[in-house]
Design a protein around this motif. Structure first.
Motif, PDB file in Angstrom:
ATOM      1  N   LYS A  44       0.706  -1.035  -0.079  1.00 51.39           N
ATOM      2  CA  LYS A  44       0.060  -0.088  -0.033  1.00 51.39           C
ATOM      3  C   LYS A  44       0.856   1.332   0.101  1.00 51.39           C
ATOM      4  O   LYS A  44       0.697   2.310  -0.639  1.00 51.39           O
ATOM      5  CB  LYS A  44      -0.872   0.135   1.256  1.00 51.39           C
ATOM      6  CG  LYS A  44      -1.796  -1.288   1.345  1.00 51.39           C
ATOM      7  CD  LYS A  44      -2.807  -1.171   2.547  1.00 51.39           C
ATOM      8  CE  LYS A  44      -1.956  -1.044   4.034  1.00 51.39           C
ATOM      9  NZ  LYS A  44      -1.216  -2.306   4.298  1.00 51.39           N
ATOM     10  N   SER A  45       1.931   1.307   1.017  1.00 52.97           N
ATOM     11  CA  SER A  45       2.646   2.615   0.952  1.00 52.97           C
ATOM     12  C   SER A  45       3.526   2.628  -0.209  1.00 52.97           C
ATOM     13  O   SER A  45       3.727   3.689  -0.861  1.00 52.97           O
ATOM     14  CB  SER A  45       3.706   2.506   2.092  1.00 52.97           C
ATOM     15  OG  SER A  45       2.787   2.357   3.500  1.00 52.97           O
ATOM     16  N   THR A  46       4.188   1.567  -0.768  1.00 55.17           N
ATOM     17  CA  THR A  46       4.743   1.645  -1.751  1.00 55.17           C
ATOM     18  C   THR A  46       3.943   2.293  -3.258  1.00 55.17           C
ATOM     19  O   THR A  46       4.602   3.306  -3.719  1.00 55.17           O
ATOM     20  CB  THR A  46       5.296   0.216  -2.427  1.00 55.17           C
ATOM     21  OG1 THR A  46       5.886  -0.078  -1.292  1.00 55.17           O
ATOM     22  CG2 THR A  46       6.224   0.466  -3.707  1.00 55.17           C
ATOM     23  N   PHE A  89       2.572  11.951   6.032  1.00 54.05           N
ATOM     24  CA  PHE A  89       3.080  10.795   6.294  1.00 54.05           C
ATOM     25  C   PHE A  89       2.633  10.069   7.467  1.00 54.05           C
ATOM     26  O   PHE A  89       2.357  10.519   8.364  1.00 54.05           O
ATOM     27  CB  PHE A  89       4.720  10.998   6.451  1.00 54.05           C
ATOM     28  CG  PHE A  89       5.248  11.585   5.251  1.00 54.05           C
ATOM     29  CD1 PHE A  89       5.868  10.739   4.155  1.00 54.05           C
ATOM     30  CD2 PHE A  89       5.322  12.981   4.790  1.00 54.05           C
ATOM     31  CE1 PHE A  89       6.325  11.344   2.897  1.00 54.05           C
ATOM     32  CE2 PHE A  89       5.752  13.462   3.774  1.00 54.05           C
ATOM     33  CZ  PHE A  89       6.302  12.519   2.723  1.00 54.05           C
ATOM     34  N   GLN A  90       2.997   8.403   7.760  1.00 55.88           N
ATOM     35  CA  GLN A  90       2.510   7.767   8.567  1.00 55.88           C
ATOM     36  C   GLN A  90       3.232   8.176  10.018  1.00 55.88           C
ATOM     37  O   GLN A  90       2.530   8.252  10.824  1.00 55.88           O
ATOM     38  CB  GLN A  90       2.976   6.313   8.181  1.00 55.88           C
ATOM     39  CG  GLN A  90       2.478   5.369   9.437  1.00 55.88           C
ATOM     40  CD  GLN A  90       2.711   3.710   8.995  1.00 55.88           C
ATOM     41  OE1 GLN A  90       3.193   3.456   7.807  1.00 55.88           O
ATOM     42  NE2 GLN A  90       2.062   3.068   9.748  1.00 55.88           N
ATOM     43  N   GLN A  91       4.509   8.673   9.866  1.00 53.87           N
ATOM     44  CA  GLN A  91       5.205   8.921  11.048  1.00 53.87           C
ATOM     45  C   GLN A  91       5.041  10.472  11.099  1.00 53.87           C
ATOM     46  O   GLN A  91       5.975  10.886  11.970  1.00 53.87           O
ATOM     47  CB  GLN A  91       6.390   8.440  11.122  1.00 53.87           C
ATOM     48  CG  GLN A  91       6.592   6.992  10.913  1.00 53.87           C
ATOM     49  CD  GLN A  91       5.930   6.113  12.197  1.00 53.87           C
ATOM     50  OE1 GLN A  91       5.878   6.734  13.218  1.00 53.87           O
ATOM     51  NE2 GLN A  91       5.594   4.973  11.862  1.00 53.87           N
ATOM     52  N   ALA A 165      -2.366  10.163   2.088  1.00 54.34           N
ATOM     53  CA  ALA A 165      -2.195   9.997   3.598  1.00 54.34           C
ATOM     54  C   ALA A 165      -1.988   8.460   3.953  1.00 54.34           C
ATOM     55  O   ALA A 165      -3.084   7.575   3.734  1.00 54.34           O
ATOM     56  CB  ALA A 165      -3.736  10.301   4.282  1.00 54.34           C
ATOM     57  N   ASP A 166      -1.020   8.303   4.453  1.00 52.52           N
ATOM     58  CA  ASP A 166      -0.481   6.797   4.653  1.00 52.52           C
ATOM     59  C   ASP A 166      -0.854   6.528   6.077  1.00 52.52           C
ATOM     60  O   ASP A 166      -0.338   7.035   7.127  1.00 52.52           O
ATOM     61  CB  ASP A 166       1.103   6.803   4.499  1.00 52.52           C
ATOM     62  CG  ASP A 166       1.582   5.262   4.115  1.00 52.52           C
ATOM     63  OD1 ASP A 166       0.814   4.408   4.271  1.00 52.52           O
ATOM     64  OD2 ASP A 166       2.624   5.209   4.226  1.00 52.52           O
ATOM     65  N   GLU A 167      -1.571   5.601   6.261  1.00 52.83           N
ATOM     66  CA  GLU A 167      -2.097   4.982   7.542  1.00 52.83           C
ATOM     67  C   GLU A 167      -2.509   6.255   8.438  1.00 52.83           C
ATOM     68  O   GLU A 167      -2.078   6.278   9.735  1.00 52.83           O
ATOM     69  CB  GLU A 167      -1.081   4.409   8.351  1.00 52.83           C
ATOM     70  CG  GLU A 167      -0.617   3.009   7.476  1.00 52.83           C
ATOM     71  CD  GLU A 167      -1.471   1.854   7.432  1.00 52.83           C
ATOM     72  OE1 GLU A 167      -2.615   1.830   8.293  1.00 52.83           O
ATOM     73  OE2 GLU A 167      -1.562   0.858   6.643  1.00 52.83           O
ATOM     74  N   PRO A 168      -3.390   7.029   8.169  1.00 54.77           N
ATOM     75  CA  PRO A 168      -3.723   8.152   8.923  1.00 54.77           C
ATOM     76  C   PRO A 168      -4.229   7.923  10.281  1.00 54.77           C
ATOM     77  O   PRO A 168      -4.123   8.873  11.199  1.00 54.77           O
ATOM     78  CB  PRO A 168      -4.664   9.041   8.158  1.00 54.77           C
ATOM     79  CG  PRO A 168      -5.125   8.108   7.285  1.00 54.77           C
ATOM     80  CD  PRO A 168      -4.242   7.089   6.785  1.00 54.77           C
TER      81      PRO A 168
HETATM   82 MG   LIG Z   1       2.278   0.966   4.879  1.00 56.78          MG
END
Ligand SMILES: [Mg+2]
Ligand SMILES: Nc1ncnc2c1ncn2[C@@H]1O[C@H](COP(=O)(O)OP(=O)(O)O)[C@@H](O)[C@H]1O
Length: 220
Positions: A44-46, A89-91, A165-168
């Motif tokens: 997913k993130s890729t 970003f996720q972080q 939005a990655d894993e918001p």
């Molecule tokens: Mg990911």
């Protein structure tokens, strides 16, 4: 608006190659809210990073607004990011040692806008997200939920038409998750194209117009 055609992505990790994505195709229309679902490690993130022009495809084609972005050189990619894309970003990736306000204003730096105007615009976004009282706090002094709001403000400062939005909702508590859903709902109403990833069931599911289920680097 976004066209992914037979895209594969391989990462090299020591002597082994990892197939993060394998022959994936998808289309996303302007104004759609799309969710990439699937377990951790499914790619997913890729895929989000490819659409966000943060990483390149190994093979296949990525078209953005009918332009073959996958075949463009790096300096063009960064200008597309500045013009069209807001990435949460996720972080959160805020820069420590800089205030919330400075973090939000950062993407305006390459555009030759005066500091005064940059800071005004950044403050306006912090107000919109009701976090202006933290404007002068250093990034590392903010809670996770507050960091995310600052990261959202930073993603919006260039008025991008695409928001990624990655894993918001993975790194915030339930109160902030509810607030986040409201913000995403507003952005959707404003006509933004939004793509989010999630490995869990959440309130974002009901916001999404469409979901793609990722498994082992493919859509199933
Ligand atoms: Mg990911
Ligand atoms: N920079 C990288 N270098 C090596 N392997 C990577 C890198 N990024 C992701 N991967 C690998 O690619 C696969 C897909 O990862 P990712 O896209 O982060 O999945 P997800 O976001 O669904 O958890 C995983 O096996 C992961 O370990």
């Amino acid at each position: 608006m976004i066209k992914i055609e037979k895209v594969s992505k391989k990462y090299r990790s020591g002597k082994v190659w990892i197939n993060a994505l394998h022959n994936v195709s998808l289309n996303i229309k302007e104004g759609e809210f799309v969710l990439f679902k699937g377990p951790s490690g499914s790619g997913k993130s890729t895929m989000l990073n490819i659409i966000g022009c943060l990483t390149r495809v190994s093979s296949g084609v990525f078209l953005l607004d009918n332009e073959k972005v996958s075949h463009w050189p790096d300096h063009f990619l960064s200008s597309i990011r500045t013009k069209k894309i807001g990435f949460i970003f996720q972080q959160f990736n805020l820069i420590t040692g800089y205030s919330a306000l400075e973090n939000v204003a950062l993407p305006l730096l390459p555009l030759g806008i005066s500091r005064n105007i940059r800071m005004k615009k950044a403050f306006g976004l912090l107000e919109k997200l009701h976090i202006e009282t933290r404007a002068d706090f250093m990034a590392q002094e903010l809670s996770g939920g507050q960091q995310q709001l600052v990261a959202i403000a930073r993603a919006l400062i260039n008025d991008p038409k695409i928001i990624l939005a990655d894993e918001p909702i993975s790194n915030i508590d339930s109160r902030h998750a509810e607030n986040l859903i409201n913000i995403l709902t507003e952005l959707k109403k404003e006509g933004k194209t939004i793509i989010a990833t999630s490995h869990i069931q959440s309130g974002i599911d009901r916001l999404a117009d469409r979901s793609f289920n990722f498994k082992d680097g493919a859509i199933c």
